[in-house]
Design a protein around this motif. Structure first.
Motif, PDB file in Angstrom:
ATOM      1  N   LEU A 199     -17.585  25.652   6.912  1.00 23.10           N
ATOM      2  CA  LEU A 199     -17.086  26.232   5.670  1.00 23.10           C
ATOM      3  C   LEU A 199     -17.001  25.181   4.563  1.00 23.10           C
ATOM      4  O   LEU A 199     -17.401  25.433   3.414  1.00 23.10           O
ATOM      5  N   ALA A 200     -16.545  23.970   4.885  1.00 22.28           N
ATOM      6  CA  ALA A 200     -16.473  22.886   3.897  1.00 22.28           C
ATOM      7  C   ALA A 200     -17.864  22.499   3.442  1.00 22.28           C
ATOM      8  O   ALA A 200     -18.098  22.274   2.243  1.00 22.28           O
ATOM      9  N   LEU A 201     -18.816  22.426   4.364  1.00 19.97           N
ATOM     10  CA  LEU A 201     -20.194  22.096   4.003  1.00 19.97           C
ATOM     11  C   LEU A 201     -20.797  23.170   3.110  1.00 19.97           C
ATOM     12  O   LEU A 201     -21.494  22.862   2.145  1.00 19.97           O
ATOM     13  N   PHE A 202     -20.521  24.437   3.420  1.00 25.18           N
ATOM     14  CA  PHE A 202     -21.043  25.537   2.613  1.00 25.18           C
ATOM     15  C   PHE A 202     -20.483  25.478   1.196  1.00 25.18           C
ATOM     16  O   PHE A 202     -21.238  25.644   0.221  1.00 25.18           O
ATOM     17  N   LEU A 203     -19.193  25.225   1.062  1.00 22.63           N
ATOM     18  CA  LEU A 203     -18.593  25.123  -0.276  1.00 22.63           C
ATOM     19  C   LEU A 203     -19.126  23.904  -1.038  1.00 22.63           C
ATOM     20  O   LEU A 203     -19.346  23.961  -2.251  1.00 22.63           O
ATOM     21  N   PHE A 204     -19.344  22.791  -0.336  1.00 26.67           N
ATOM     22  CA  PHE A 204     -19.871  21.592  -0.967  1.00 26.67           C
ATOM     23  C   PHE A 204     -21.283  21.819  -1.473  1.00 26.67           C
ATOM     24  O   PHE A 204     -21.640  21.428  -2.617  1.00 26.67           O
ATOM     25  N   LEU A 205     -22.146  22.448  -0.668  1.00 31.09           N
ATOM     26  CA  LEU A 205     -23.523  22.707  -1.068  1.00 31.09           C
ATOM     27  C   LEU A 205     -23.601  23.771  -2.159  1.00 31.09           C
ATOM     28  O   LEU A 205     -24.538  23.756  -2.962  1.00 31.09           O
ATOM     29  N   ARG A 206     -22.666  24.658  -2.205  1.00 28.94           N
ATOM     30  CA  ARG A 206     -22.691  25.699  -3.214  1.00 28.94           C
ATOM     31  C   ARG A 206     -22.360  25.138  -4.598  1.00 28.94           C
ATOM     32  O   ARG A 206     -22.868  25.622  -5.609  1.00 28.94           O
ATOM     33  N   LYS A 207     -21.502  24.132  -4.668  1.00 32.50           N
ATOM     34  CA  LYS A 207     -21.143  23.530  -5.949  1.00 32.50           C
ATOM     35  C   LYS A 207     -22.332  22.785  -6.544  1.00 32.50           C
ATOM     36  O   LYS A 207     -22.430  22.650  -7.757  1.00 32.50           O
ATOM     37  N   PHE A 257     -10.386  24.314  20.218  1.00 30.69           N
ATOM     38  CA  PHE A 257     -10.204  23.309  19.164  1.00 30.69           C
ATOM     39  C   PHE A 257     -11.543  22.946  18.536  1.00 30.69           C
ATOM     40  O   PHE A 257     -11.672  22.845  17.311  1.00 30.69           O
ATOM     41  N   LEU A 258     -12.563  22.715  19.382  1.00 29.95           N
ATOM     42  CA  LEU A 258     -13.883  22.357  18.863  1.00 29.95           C
ATOM     43  C   LEU A 258     -14.491  23.493  18.037  1.00 29.95           C
ATOM     44  O   LEU A 258     -15.132  23.248  17.006  1.00 29.95           O
ATOM     45  N   LEU A 259     -14.288  24.727  18.473  1.00 33.82           N
ATOM     46  CA  LEU A 259     -14.813  25.873  17.732  1.00 33.82           C
ATOM     47  C   LEU A 259     -14.138  25.980  16.365  1.00 33.82           C
ATOM     48  O   LEU A 259     -14.813  26.178  15.350  1.00 33.82           O
ATOM     49  N   GLY A 260     -12.833  25.838  16.336  1.00 33.85           N
ATOM     50  CA  GLY A 260     -12.104  25.897  15.071  1.00 33.85           C
ATOM     51  C   GLY A 260     -12.518  24.775  14.128  1.00 33.85           C
ATOM     52  O   GLY A 260     -12.695  24.976  12.914  1.00 33.85           O
ATOM     53  N   PHE A 261     -12.684  23.568  14.683  1.00 34.56           N
ATOM     54  CA  PHE A 261     -13.100  22.425  13.861  1.00 34.56           C
ATOM     55  C   PHE A 261     -14.497  22.645  13.297  1.00 34.56           C
ATOM     56  O   PHE A 261     -14.759  22.353  12.136  1.00 34.56           O
ATOM     57  N   SER A 262     -15.413  23.171  14.115  1.00 35.20           N
ATOM     58  CA  SER A 262     -16.776  23.375  13.636  1.00 35.20           C
ATOM     59  C   SER A 262     -16.825  24.491  12.586  1.00 35.20           C
ATOM     60  O   SER A 262     -17.610  24.389  11.629  1.00 35.20           O
ATOM     61  N   VAL A 263     -16.003  25.502  12.678  1.00 36.46           N
ATOM     62  CA  VAL A 263     -15.962  26.558  11.656  1.00 36.46           C
ATOM     63  C   VAL A 263     -15.444  25.979  10.347  1.00 36.46           C
ATOM     64  O   VAL A 263     -15.998  26.247   9.269  1.00 36.46           O
TER      65      VAL A 263
END
Length: 187
Positions: free
Chosen positions: A178-186, A168-174
């Motif tokens: 991914l959300a952080l990467f998309l946020f920083l890319r915008k 669960f922790l691994l899935g949440f951190s992925v």
């Protein structure tokens, strides 16, 4: 016998030569012919021949797979060794069918086809039994390994590993990465 241009006939002299070391009397020959005719006609003899061939080959099949198990071979290899005689017998049985201009085969030798079908059925049953036994042994071995490790842990006083939520922790951190990467890319 005269041909068109011959004036004198040609005579041939022939002699029958028997090079076989044993000679058969008339009564023995008649007896052998009668026995061969009975063997070809009687279907029960055909079935017994198929059963005998299947039993001998199943014995070799059983001996070879059990020898592999004793040697420590597990997994797919003994199952393949148990299945090889079935495939070979099935291929040999198909040799008595001829497909000539259609989908329905013609049987070339009914007696040998019956022997082959009986032999193949016996080998398939033996292979199914050997493969089922191998799967049962694998199931028992896997279960006994877990029981053995549990008993060793209890004997040595090793505590049970705590249940964690690593997946669960691994899935949440992925997902968070991914959300952080998309946020920083915008930006």
């Amino acid at each position: 016998m005269l041909t068109k241009n011959q004036k004198t006939p040609i005579y041939f002299d022939a002699e029958i030569v028997d090079d076989s070391p044993t000679s058969v009397t008339g009564d023995e020959y008649d007896s052998e012919q009668v026995q061969q005719a009975i063997a070809e006609i009687d279907s029960s003899i055909t079935i017994f021949r198929g059963i005998a061939q299947g039993a001998v080959l199943a014995g070799f099949q059983l001996t070879s797979t059990q020898s592999l198990y004793l040697a420590g071979s597990v997994g797919l290899f003994p199952a393949v060794i148990a299945g090889l005689p079935v495939g070979a017998s099935f291929a040999a049985t198909l040799c008595y069918l001829r497909f000539e201009n259609g989908l329905i085969p013609k049987i070339t030798n009914r007696q040998k086809l019956a022997i082959g079908v009986t032999r193949t059925a016996m080998l398939a049953a033996s292979s199914w039994k050997l493969t089922g036994d191998a799967q049962q042994m694998d199931f028992i071995a896997r279960g006994s390994f877990q029981v053995f490790t549990q008993q060793v842990r209890e004997f040595e006083g090793i505590p049970q590993p705590s249940q964690n939520h690593f997946g669960f922790l691994l899935g949440f951190s992925v997902c968070a990465a991914l959300a952080l990467f998309l946020f920083l890319r915008k930006k």
